[in-house]
Design an enzyme around this catalytic site. Sequence first.
Site, PDB file in Angstrom:
ATOM      1  N   GLU A 170       1.089  -1.214   0.049  1.00 22.10           N
ATOM      2  CA  GLU A 170      -0.022   0.091   0.035  1.00 22.10           C
ATOM      3  C   GLU A 170       1.026   1.188  -0.006  1.00 22.10           C
ATOM      4  OE1 GLU A 170      -3.312  -0.433   2.740  1.00 22.10           O
ATOM      5  OE2 GLU A 170      -4.107  -2.203   1.733  1.00 22.10           O
ATOM      6  N   SER A 193       1.153   0.696   9.353  1.00 23.61           N
ATOM      7  CA  SER A 193       2.023   0.598  10.352  1.00 23.61           C
ATOM      8  C   SER A 193       2.950  -0.721  10.277  1.00 23.61           C
ATOM      9  CB  SER A 193       1.297   0.395  11.683  1.00 23.61           C
ATOM     10  OG  SER A 193       0.379  -0.410  11.673  1.00 23.61           O
ATOM     11  N   HIS A 411     -18.810  -9.188   5.013  1.00 22.71           N
ATOM     12  CA  HIS A 411     -17.303  -8.609   5.390  1.00 22.71           C
ATOM     13  C   HIS A 411     -16.652  -9.502   6.609  1.00 22.71           C
ATOM     14  CE1 HIS A 411     -14.301  -5.451   7.028  1.00 22.71           C
ATOM     15  NE2 HIS A 411     -13.682  -6.063   6.033  1.00 22.71           N
ATOM     16  N   HIS A 412     -15.395 -10.180   6.041  1.00 19.75           N
ATOM     17  CA  HIS A 412     -14.623 -10.800   7.029  1.00 19.75           C
ATOM     18  C   HIS A 412     -13.404 -10.078   7.382  1.00 19.75           C
ATOM     19  CE1 HIS A 412     -16.798 -14.870   6.311  1.00 19.75           C
ATOM     20  NE2 HIS A 412     -17.587 -13.878   7.258  1.00 19.75           N
ATOM     21  N   GLU A 413     -13.298  -9.234   8.257  1.00 15.99           N
ATOM     22  CA  GLU A 413     -11.919  -8.731   8.698  1.00 15.99           C
ATOM     23  C   GLU A 413     -11.304  -9.629   9.714  1.00 15.99           C
ATOM     24  OE1 GLU A 413      -9.788  -5.609   7.899  1.00 15.99           O
ATOM     25  OE2 GLU A 413      -8.793  -7.351   8.987  1.00 15.99           O
ATOM     26  N   HIS A 481      -8.633  -8.005   0.651  1.00 20.33           N
ATOM     27  CA  HIS A 481      -7.719  -6.900   0.936  1.00 20.33           C
ATOM     28  C   HIS A 481      -6.911  -7.380   1.773  1.00 20.33           C
ATOM     29  CE1 HIS A 481     -10.421  -3.313  -0.217  1.00 20.33           C
ATOM     30  NE2 HIS A 481     -11.018  -4.286  -0.747  1.00 20.33           N
ATOM     31  N   GLU A 482      -5.962  -6.529   1.639  1.00 25.15           N
ATOM     32  CA  GLU A 482      -4.368  -6.804   2.266  1.00 25.15           C
ATOM     33  C   GLU A 482      -3.897  -8.176   2.252  1.00 25.15           C
ATOM     34  OE1 GLU A 482      -6.503  -3.804   3.735  1.00 25.15           O
ATOM     35  OE2 GLU A 482      -7.131  -5.662   4.522  1.00 25.15           O
ATOM     36  N   GLU A 500      -7.165  -6.493  -3.140  1.00 25.19           N
ATOM     37  CA  GLU A 500      -6.833  -5.171  -3.082  1.00 25.19           C
ATOM     38  C   GLU A 500      -5.414  -5.060  -3.380  1.00 25.19           C
ATOM     39  OE1 GLU A 500      -7.433  -1.539   0.200  1.00 25.19           O
ATOM     40  OE2 GLU A 500      -6.300  -3.308   0.889  1.00 25.19           O
ATOM     41  N   GLU A 506      -9.108   4.543  -0.665  1.00 23.75           N
ATOM     42  CA  GLU A 506      -9.434   4.940   0.542  1.00 23.75           C
ATOM     43  C   GLU A 506      -8.337   5.731   1.405  1.00 23.75           C
ATOM     44  OE1 GLU A 506      -9.317   0.744   2.078  1.00 23.75           O
ATOM     45  OE2 GLU A 506      -7.364   0.999   2.658  1.00 23.75           O
TER      46      GLU A 506
HETATM   47  C1  NOJ Z   1      -8.819  -2.114   5.162  1.00 20.09           C
HETATM   48  C2  NOJ Z   1      -9.533  -2.240   4.033  1.00 20.09           C
HETATM   49  O1  NOJ Z   1      -8.613  -1.885   2.807  1.00 20.09           O
HETATM   50  C3  NOJ Z   1     -10.616  -1.394   3.987  1.00 20.09           C
HETATM   51  O2  NOJ Z   1     -11.603  -1.510   2.814  1.00 20.09           O
HETATM   52  C4  NOJ Z   1     -11.445  -1.871   5.303  1.00 20.09           C
HETATM   53  O3  NOJ Z   1     -12.561  -1.084   5.223  1.00 20.09           O
HETATM   54  C5  NOJ Z   1     -10.780  -1.729   6.625  1.00 20.09           C
HETATM   55  N1  NOJ Z   1      -9.529  -2.482   6.096  1.00 20.09           N
HETATM   56  C6  NOJ Z   1     -11.312  -2.377   7.755  1.00 20.09           C
HETATM   57  O4  NOJ Z   1     -11.556  -3.860   7.507  1.00 20.09           O
HETATM   58 CA    CA Z   2      -6.326  -1.686   2.735  1.00 21.75          CA
END
Ligand code: NOJ
Ligand code: CA
Length: 701
Positions: A170, A193, A411-413, A481-482, A500, A506
Amino acid sequence: MRLIFLLIIIVNLNIDIHTQQISSPDSKLILKIKLSADNELLYNMSRDGKFVIRDSKLGIDLLNQPDFLNGFKIDTVVTSNFTELWSPVWGEVDSILNNYHQMVVTLFQPIEKRTMIITFRLFNDGLGFRYEFPVQDSLKYFTVLEENTQFALTGDHKTFWIPGDYDSQEYTYSTSLLSEIHSDIGKNVHEISVKSIPGDNFVQTPLMMKSKDGLYINIHEAALLNYPVMYLEVDRNNFVLKSHLCPDAYDNKAYMQTPCTTPWRTIIVSDKAEEILSSKMILNLNEPTKFEDVSWIKPKKYIGIWWNLHVGINSWNYADINNVKLDAVDWKSLTPNGKHGATTVNTKRYIDFAAKHGFDAVLVEGWDVGWEDWFGKWKEEVFDFVTPYPDFDVVELEKYAKSKNVELIMHHETSASVTNYDRRLDEAFTFMKDHGYNSVKTGYVGKIIPRGEHHDGQWMVNHYTRVLEKAEKYKIMVNSHESVRSTGLHRTYPNWLAAEAARGNEFNAWSIGNPPEHETILPFTRFMGGPMDYTPGIFQIKMDYYKPESKYQVHTTLAKQLALYVTIYSPIQMAADLPENYERFLDAFTFIEQVPVNWSDTKILKAEPGDYIIIARKDKDSDNWYIGAITDELARDFEVKLDFLPVDKYEITIYKDAPDSDWEKNPMKYEIEKLSVKKNQKIYLELAPGGGTAIILKPVN
Ligand code: NOJ
Ligand code: CA
């Protein structure tokens, strides 16, 4: 559909002549291999008689075993030609030609009695090669300490690069000569970070270069499976790039068991920047999908409870507490903070907007418990992926969304607690299917658990694949993402709609953001491997609208945000701004309503990395064409020929920058013009600084 046309095999056994070569199908490229005085294997590649890659070494360093670096004898060389026409499940074009000349070189180390194979595939647009290790008595298990693949370049090329980093891509891109690459330049613009930078002369792929005599060269990899990500270590004096693999906690790179292969190393080359963008070589090097049923995989355009979180109107978390122990909190007894975004009421509002404006889906972030304490703790139990906050009614929303013919995206963070996610995956996917969800956006923010692993290591690469394979069993599409950057694996796993793995829109909400040139570089770098969920479509460009003290903004005009739907290819595209902002500019919004996310044809009309991109695409489901043109920080005028159009007359609608607009001062001023054009005509585009033009072309019979 897959049509294989031709396969000729010529076997050269017991090779005495130590130089072998093949040419590309159009004879422009020549690949040569030979043994050095130390019996190392060298390759070089030339185009029209000029070197693109000078003699470069190939080989692998092993742990506690003799290396695969030298002492080779060429055992056999097998050459063949291959032609195939195949149709992607979704994509930029209806059918893809896969045409190459192949040379399979079997190397033997007489002392170790071991065999390693290197397969080279030479296409008109470049070279792919990989290492292969057949089953053999003297090699069953091995650990890769390092891969020593070299790419010896012919000069101090102009390079578009981001620093090598085991945990993040990123970054904004730096443009410099190879000799000037230094990660400090990249570090200055990086606000994430987690960073793990191996040294100041390491860069990530896809690496885009341009030689002084105008040759465009792109180095990346294809089909990254069961192996770590490859970075490139730059010899700033001699312009030699060397592979460097993402390590694990023991500083080992890959754990292998024969038979096995590495990913393909790819070099795409052309004297036209446009041909770099139209190359399908990386996709062609990936295996066809083994999925029996792909009918459930559908491109989609979506909105979401998302930008409101990033600009700070709402929160992901429900209550303002910290020190959450997942099982110990009685969520219903907590006092809500009044800012929670993922409520039933708000989600219904988004569903209504999606239904009214023809979107396929609504993403909801912050629906599941755990966001109070989600980031930076490096703890294992962050989310359980099945417990909604008290104000998010999953059952009611499933019914409501269905009644409006809109899908919800889960969404699965994971917060990078990947062991936790792995353990709960079946339960999480079952929960999704029980509540009507067919797509998931995954996220890996933070430091990886298992501790000591990196986002780009072999263990994580296997995790991402495991998720895709399991998702297929549940008929679930994935937008990660990530995660690791793409290497064309969407041919094999077409349920991987996008990743991503780059610096998305963002960053403009809460940081110095992405400079106007960013989106003119991404197609030449990150997108070479596959689609990105960039999240375009921001209409309220300056962030002081939300927070008066904010100096942040998207570095764009409004018209450029429209053009990105064409210049950025992805089968999943977000209209990222708030519904209420779209309602302020409904005439411009008609472009986002109409623009498709699946195409039957694509023409790269003009492109130069770091400067501008103009692309035309044909809708898969109609005869309409769309053009997107974007520029960097400079105003640019273009003349675009329409001779690629199949029929004679079109009614066109042009969404363009107003004459006095620019990304800094007047980013939200645009004009909409309607014209009739003929295919033998040219149209003139005037792009503001940081601007763009988006065009819809409808045939007139
Ligand atoms: C980073 C992701 O790129 C973003 O789309 C998301 O909203 C946040 N993390 C929280 O999961
Ligand atoms: Ca991201």
